[in-house]
Design a protein around this motif. Structure first.
Motif, PDB file in Angstrom:
ATOM      1  N   HIS A  85       0.839  -1.203   0.000  1.00 48.43           N
ATOM      2  CA  HIS A  85       0.000   0.000   0.000  1.00 48.43           C
ATOM      3  C   HIS A  85       0.881   1.263   0.000  1.00 48.43           C
ATOM      4  CE1 HIS A  85      -3.554   2.464   1.407  1.00 48.43           C
ATOM      5  NE2 HIS A  85      -2.576   3.182   1.946  1.00 48.43           N
TER       6      HIS A  85
ATOM      7  N   HIS B 151       1.495   4.476  -2.659  1.00 48.28           N
ATOM      8  CA  HIS B 151       1.549   5.931  -2.463  1.00 48.28           C
ATOM      9  C   HIS B 151       2.816   6.508  -3.099  1.00 48.28           C
ATOM     10  CE1 HIS B 151      -2.004   6.455  -0.099  1.00 48.28           C
ATOM     11  NE2 HIS B 151      -1.585   5.751   0.937  1.00 48.28           N
TER      12      HIS B 151
ATOM     13  N   HIS C  63       2.527  10.541   5.618  1.00 45.12           N
ATOM     14  CA  HIS C  63       1.231   9.916   5.384  1.00 45.12           C
ATOM     15  C   HIS C  63       1.073   8.734   6.338  1.00 45.12           C
ATOM     16  CE1 HIS C  63      -2.307   8.519   3.243  1.00 45.12           C
ATOM     17  NE2 HIS C  63      -1.810   7.308   3.369  1.00 45.12           N
TER      18      HIS C  63
ATOM     19  N   ASP D 128      -1.275   5.613   7.812  1.00 46.30           N
ATOM     20  CA  ASP D 128      -2.414   4.768   7.487  1.00 46.30           C
ATOM     21  C   ASP D 128      -2.922   4.052   8.715  1.00 46.30           C
ATOM     22  OD1 ASP D 128      -3.049   4.865   4.618  1.00 46.30           O
ATOM     23  OD2 ASP D 128      -0.918   4.387   4.430  1.00 46.30           O
TER      24      ASP D 128
ATOM     25  N   GLU E  14      -6.422   6.649  -1.050  1.00 45.75           N
ATOM     26  CA  GLU E  14      -6.410   5.377  -0.310  1.00 45.75           C
ATOM     27  C   GLU E  14      -6.936   4.242  -1.180  1.00 45.75           C
ATOM     28  OE1 GLU E  14      -4.682   5.225   2.467  1.00 45.75           O
ATOM     29  OE2 GLU E  14      -4.435   7.273   1.789  1.00 45.75           O
TER      30      GLU E  14
HETATM   31 ZN   LIG Z   1      -2.622   5.176   2.601  1.00 43.68          ZN
END
Ligand SMILES: [Zn+2]
Length: 187
Positions: A92, A96, A109, A111, A131
């Motif tokens: 993930h 980004h 960032h 999450d 996202e």
């Molecule tokens: Zn994220």
């Protein structure tokens, strides 16, 4: 004033870039890294991109984070989570880095849970487009279509039967839920 054909060219270039889907970007990265078998080595891919991956115990609801410090991307992963989940987090965050690098130079960032799987699933929760894109990218990085097709070749697959699903999830080192999602969205 710039000649109009040059402007057109620039616009075309910009829209080309925007139109490359997260799925396609994940495939391109796998090809660049020469990945041809499962499980996909997400940590190696992060390193290939010049990123540092740091594992540390974080609050339970935090999955990970990504930021860029002095030109080096840093991916933080919650070491208390299940290894499959850590792999998803890394994938993930790579998403980004590949898709939204511009916003990472100015902020960290972070999450939390990943409530929204992919586009169209629970987009109603109003989760940010970034996202959803990063999740889509991660799903396709961890379970590339070509490798999944290979794994499914010659098999009749019954989504009601848990055992083959479990086997596949193990092979790709992803959660069963993720595998289920990918198989039901194989197009
Ligand atoms: Zn994220």
């Amino acid at each position: 004033m710039r000649p109009q054909n040059q402007l057109l060219k620039e616009n075309k270039h910009m829209s080309d870039h925007r139109n490359v889907s997260p799925e396609k970007r994940a495939e391109e990265l796998l090809a660049k890294c020469g990945i041809r078998s499962a499980p996909v080595p997400v940590e190696k891919i992060a390193k290939f991109l010049g990123a540092q991956v740091r594992f540390s115990p974080l609050d339970k609801e935090l999955s990970g984070m990504v930021f860029i410090k002095e030109n080096t991307p840093i991916i933080g992963v919650n070491s208390l989570h299940h290894p499959n989940r850590q792999r998803f987090t890394i994938a993930h965050e790579i998403g980004h880095l590949e898709l939204h690098r511009g916003i990472l130079t100015t902020s960290v960032h972070v999450d939390k849970e990943f409530p929204v799987m992919m586009r169209g699933v629970t987009a109603s929760q109003g989760t940010d487009r970034h996202e959803i894109e990063a999740n889509t990218f991660a799903a396709h990085l961890l379970i590339p279509k070509a490798l999944l097709d290979q794994a499914l070749a010659g098999k009749t697959f019954d989504i009601e039967d848990d055992e083959p699903l479990e086997e596949l999830a193990k092979k790709f080192r992803v959660s069963k839920k993720m595998m289920e999602y990918r198989i039901s969205n194989l197009s």
